[in-house]
Design a protein around this motif. Structure first.
Motif, PDB file in Angstrom:
ATOM      1  N   ASP A  70       0.828  -1.200   0.000  1.00 60.12           N
ATOM      2  CA  ASP A  70       0.000   0.000   0.000  1.00 60.12           C
ATOM      3  C   ASP A  70       0.867   1.256   0.000  1.00 60.12           C
ATOM      4  N   ALA A  71       1.950   1.206   0.739  1.00 61.91           N
ATOM      5  CA  ALA A  71       2.806   2.391   0.872  1.00 61.91           C
ATOM      6  C   ALA A  71       3.497   2.752  -0.441  1.00 61.91           C
ATOM      7  N   VAL A  72       4.017   1.766  -1.161  1.00 63.61           N
ATOM      8  CA  VAL A  72       4.834   2.071  -2.342  1.00 63.61           C
ATOM      9  C   VAL A  72       4.062   2.034  -3.651  1.00 63.61           C
ATOM     10  N   ARG A  73       2.865   1.468  -3.669  1.00 68.23           N
ATOM     11  CA  ARG A  73       2.133   1.320  -4.928  1.00 68.23           C
ATOM     12  C   ARG A  73       1.990   2.668  -5.646  1.00 68.23           C
ATOM     13  N   ASP A  74       2.495   2.706  -6.888  1.00 60.65           N
ATOM     14  CA  ASP A  74       2.393   3.873  -7.765  1.00 60.65           C
ATOM     15  C   ASP A  74       3.103   5.122  -7.239  1.00 60.65           C
ATOM     16  N   ALA A  75       3.997   4.953  -6.283  1.00 61.25           N
ATOM     17  CA  ALA A  75       4.779   6.101  -5.815  1.00 61.25           C
ATOM     18  C   ALA A  75       5.751   6.551  -6.897  1.00 61.25           C
ATOM     19  N   GLU A  76       6.058   7.833  -6.916  1.00 62.31           N
ATOM     20  CA  GLU A  76       7.082   8.348  -7.828  1.00 62.31           C
ATOM     21  C   GLU A  76       8.444   8.428  -7.154  1.00 62.31           C
ATOM     22  N   GLU A 132       7.779  -4.406  -8.465  1.00 55.87           N
ATOM     23  CA  GLU A 132       6.478  -4.950  -8.856  1.00 55.87           C
ATOM     24  C   GLU A 132       5.378  -3.897  -8.837  1.00 55.87           C
ATOM     25  N   TYR A 133       5.351  -3.054  -7.806  1.00 57.88           N
ATOM     26  CA  TYR A 133       4.213  -2.159  -7.607  1.00 57.88           C
ATOM     27  C   TYR A 133       4.500  -0.697  -7.935  1.00 57.88           C
ATOM     28  N   ALA A 134       5.765  -0.332  -8.084  1.00 58.59           N
ATOM     29  CA  ALA A 134       6.123   1.053  -8.439  1.00 58.59           C
ATOM     30  C   ALA A 134       7.368   1.021  -9.324  1.00 58.59           C
ATOM     31  N   PRO A 135       7.260   0.390 -10.498  1.00 58.37           N
ATOM     32  CA  PRO A 135       8.458   0.162 -11.328  1.00 58.37           C
ATOM     33  C   PRO A 135       9.124   1.432 -11.834  1.00 58.37           C
ATOM     34  N   ASN A 136       8.411   2.533 -11.828  1.00 56.51           N
ATOM     35  CA  ASN A 136       8.995   3.785 -12.322  1.00 56.51           C
ATOM     36  C   ASN A 136       9.457   4.705 -11.196  1.00 56.51           C
ATOM     37  N   ALA A 137       9.374   4.218  -9.960  1.00 57.69           N
ATOM     38  CA  ALA A 137       9.749   5.055  -8.814  1.00 57.69           C
ATOM     39  C   ALA A 137      11.261   5.150  -8.672  1.00 57.69           C
ATOM     40  N   TRP A 138      11.689   6.230  -8.076  1.00 60.07           N
ATOM     41  CA  TRP A 138      13.090   6.411  -7.685  1.00 60.07           C
ATOM     42  C   TRP A 138      13.211   6.101  -6.198  1.00 60.07           C
ATOM     43  N   LEU A 139      14.190   5.302  -5.843  1.00 63.88           N
ATOM     44  CA  LEU A 139      14.486   5.044  -4.435  1.00 63.88           C
ATOM     45  C   LEU A 139      15.615   5.974  -4.006  1.00 63.88           C
ATOM     46  N   ILE A 140      15.333   6.846  -3.064  1.00 64.34           N
ATOM     47  CA  ILE A 140      16.356   7.715  -2.476  1.00 64.34           C
ATOM     48  C   ILE A 140      16.673   7.117  -1.112  1.00 64.34           C
ATOM     49  N   ASN A 141      17.830   6.497  -1.024  1.00 62.06           N
ATOM     50  CA  ASN A 141      18.173   5.688   0.148  1.00 62.06           C
ATOM     51  C   ASN A 141      19.126   6.411   1.085  1.00 62.06           C
ATOM     52  N   PHE A 142      18.725   6.533   2.355  1.00 61.47           N
ATOM     53  CA  PHE A 142      19.673   6.962   3.374  1.00 61.47           C
ATOM     54  C   PHE A 142      19.728   5.961   4.511  1.00 61.47           C
ATOM     55  N   THR A 143      19.347   4.723   4.218  1.00 62.53           N
ATOM     56  CA  THR A 143      19.552   3.637   5.162  1.00 62.53           C
ATOM     57  C   THR A 143      21.027   3.264   5.158  1.00 62.53           C
ATOM     58  N   ASN A 144      21.621   3.204   6.321  1.00 59.28           N
ATOM     59  CA  ASN A 144      23.042   2.874   6.423  1.00 59.28           C
ATOM     60  C   ASN A 144      23.272   1.365   6.477  1.00 59.28           C
ATOM     61  N   PRO A 145      24.467   0.923   6.081  1.00 56.14           N
ATOM     62  CA  PRO A 145      25.552   1.673   5.423  1.00 56.14           C
ATOM     63  C   PRO A 145      25.126   2.037   3.991  1.00 56.14           C
ATOM     64  N   ALA A 146      24.991   3.325   3.715  1.00 59.12           N
ATOM     65  CA  ALA A 146      24.269   3.803   2.540  1.00 59.12           C
ATOM     66  C   ALA A 146      24.851   3.312   1.217  1.00 59.12           C
ATOM     67  N   GLY A 147      26.170   3.329   1.072  1.00 55.14           N
ATOM     68  CA  GLY A 147      26.764   2.893  -0.185  1.00 55.14           C
ATOM     69  C   GLY A 147      26.564   1.415  -0.427  1.00 55.14           C
ATOM     70  N   MET A 148      26.788   0.617   0.605  1.00 55.86           N
ATOM     71  CA  MET A 148      26.645  -0.829   0.493  1.00 55.86           C
ATOM     72  C   MET A 148      25.200  -1.224   0.207  1.00 55.86           C
ATOM     73  N   VAL A 149      24.271  -0.617   0.926  1.00 57.40           N
ATOM     74  CA  VAL A 149      22.851  -0.904   0.727  1.00 57.40           C
ATOM     75  C   VAL A 149      22.423  -0.505  -0.675  1.00 57.40           C
ATOM     76  N   THR A 150      22.883   0.657  -1.143  1.00 57.66           N
ATOM     77  CA  THR A 150      22.523   1.112  -2.483  1.00 57.66           C
ATOM     78  C   THR A 150      23.047   0.158  -3.542  1.00 57.66           C
ATOM     79  N   GLU A 151      24.282  -0.318  -3.405  1.00 56.65           N
ATOM     80  CA  GLU A 151      24.812  -1.265  -4.390  1.00 56.65           C
ATOM     81  C   GLU A 151      24.006  -2.563  -4.386  1.00 56.65           C
ATOM     82  N   ALA A 152      23.570  -3.005  -3.212  1.00 55.72           N
ATOM     83  CA  ALA A 152      22.776  -4.234  -3.135  1.00 55.72           C
ATOM     84  C   ALA A 152      21.450  -4.072  -3.870  1.00 55.72           C
ATOM     85  N   VAL A 153      20.715  -2.993  -3.593  1.00 53.70           N
ATOM     86  CA  VAL A 153      19.388  -2.850  -4.202  1.00 53.70           C
ATOM     87  C   VAL A 153      19.471  -2.472  -5.673  1.00 53.70           C
TER      88      VAL A 153
END
Length: 447
Positions: A70-76, A132-153
């Motif tokens: 519900d939270a991410v569906r169709d988010a930009e 699946e639910y927001a394929p055109n969304a941008w993920l702006i990640n500040f979950t740490n460790p930020a670089g490692m997490v970003t490379e994973a996703v």
């Protein structure tokens, strides 16, 4: 435009909400959803946000949910700042290695690796849900460790996943201020990985200014990095390191300083925020006042262990330009408005640092517009910095593989290869200590 904040009951969400208040009308944000795994946290933060909106006279309606779809569906845009294991996990991250004479810190050293091992699987679930639910969304990640997490996703979302950190931008602003210049007048040559970067040049179009800054102890003494590292070492490096490199250059000093401290930062934050959330819902004005007082006490202890080790008696100064919430809004506005802004971000290397492959996530200046960040070519860098970046990139990737596969062998390999861990035996003891105190980690990494 729909914007979602994952980790929406987090303590720093009011900072993000404040920043969104300033952008909502200009960018047409008409739906804001806060997602958290705990309904009680959402209920505690909601009146704080209401207090902020009332104080500023701006309306940005929001709703909370514990349903991720519900939270991410169709988010930009999906903004994410979560802490898997909460602050209890951070205390374990810090204390286990420290008991063995190794640095215990939230994102640096084995503590950062343990944090990543339990965080990456959850972030991969978020990435798959978005795909699946927001394929055109941008993920702006500040979950740490930020670089490692970003490379994973990015394995799921590609370059639509962007990592942010406020440390580089803060360093640049402080360096400019020490030179009595405006940041907008200067070009900053910055490179590295998240929490492992260096400023190797400052130019104004006519000349290189960094040597002038490094030569003046009086100027260096006006900002945190100058006091942390000291003029003699900075002139030896001929660069300004990100503040987190203090843990590499002065590891033993930091360990001693932490051991002499009665409480770790993690323990302090755990007690402080446990009390804040235990109070439950309050009227908006009262909730906002209580949050602000708690935040002030929190900010004073930021990197206190490094400052103590360096003998710096100054309190941490909050950046007037905002922390990671300011960086997040800059990215959101640059993409939504196609502004071609220049920002330091965690994104795929492409060819920015030629000694790393194109998919390695690095932290470098980028031009950001509708198609996302395009990293600027940095080129060759100082040999010792290159060697440390290459080593830490291998550690990061080994950690990612371990987190996804659940391989105990890979997890121990990552810890053992970290420059701050003195031996394989110590690495095994650290990992076993984590598994003993974090039952969920033991289950995720069977022998």
């Amino acid at each position: 435009m729909k914007v979602t904040i994952v980790g929406g009951g987090g303590f720093r969400v009011p900072l993000v909400y404040t920043a969104l208040l300033g952008l909502s009308q200009r960018l047409g944000i008409d739906e804001l959803v806060l997602h958290d795994v705990e309904q009680a946290r959402l209920e505690r933060i909601a009146p704080v946000l209401e207090g902020l909106a009332a104080e500023r006279g701006v309306t940005l309606p929001f709703r909370g949910t514990t349903d991720l779809v519900d939270a991410v569906r169709d988010a930009e845009f999906v903004l994410c700042a979560i802490r898997v294991g909460q602050l209890e996990g951070r205390v374990v991250d810090e204390s286990v290695p420290l008991g063995l004479g190794v640095l215990g810190q939230e994102t640096t050293g084995p503590g950062g690796l343990c944090f990543a091992l339990r965080t990456i699987p959850v972030m991969m679930q978020l990435a798959e849900t978005m795909a699946e639910y927001a394929p055109n969304a941008w993920l702006i990640n500040f979950t740490n460790p930020a670089g490692m997490v970003t490379e994973a996703v990015q394995r799921v979302l590609g370059e639509r996943a962007i990592g942010i950190c406020d440390s580089p931008a803060g360093l640049l602003r402080r360096a400019a201020r020490a030179l009595d210049r405006e940041p907008s007048e200067l070009w900053f040559d910055y490179f590295g990985l998240n929490h492992l970067g260096w400023l190797q040049g400052i130019r104004d179009g006519a000349r290189e200014l960094l040597p002038e800054l490094l030569s003046s102890d009086a100027r260096l003494d006006t900002f945190e990095e100058g006091r942390l590292f000291g003029g003699e070492w900075l002139r030896t490096l001929e660069m300004l390191p990100n503040e987190y490199l203090y843990y590499f250059y002065y590891a033993a000093d930091t360990v001693n300083a932490i051991r002499e401290s009665p409480n770790s930062r993690g323990s302090f934050l755990l007690d402080q925020q446990r009390a804040f959330y235990a109070e439950g819902a309050q009227p908006p004005a009262e909730a906002l006042e209580r949050w602000r007082k708690t935040r002030h006490d929190r900010e004073r202890t930021y990197m206190a262990e490094a400052r103590n080790a360096a003998g710096d008696c100054h309190e941490h100064e909050a950046d007037a330009n905002g922390g990671y919430e300011g960086e997040a809004m800059a990215v959101l506005e640059a993409i939504a408005g196609n502004t071609q802004a220049l920002l330091i971000l965690n994104t795929a290397n492409r060819s920015s640092l030629p000694f790393l492959d194109e998919k390695a996530v690095v932290e470098v200046p980028c031009i950001v517009g509708r198609t996302g960040p395009v990293p600027i070519a940095v080129g060759e860098v100082a040999p010792h910095a290159r060697a440390l970046v290459e080593t830490m990139k291998d550690v990061e990737r080994t950690t990612i593989d371990a987190a996804i596969s659940g391989s105990r062998q890979q997890a121990i390999r990552a810890i053992a290869l970290h420059p701050l861990v003195p031996s394989v035996t110590t690495a095994r003891e650290i990992f076993d200590g984590y598994c003993e105190r974090l039952p969920g980690l033991k289950e995720a990494f069977p022998a």
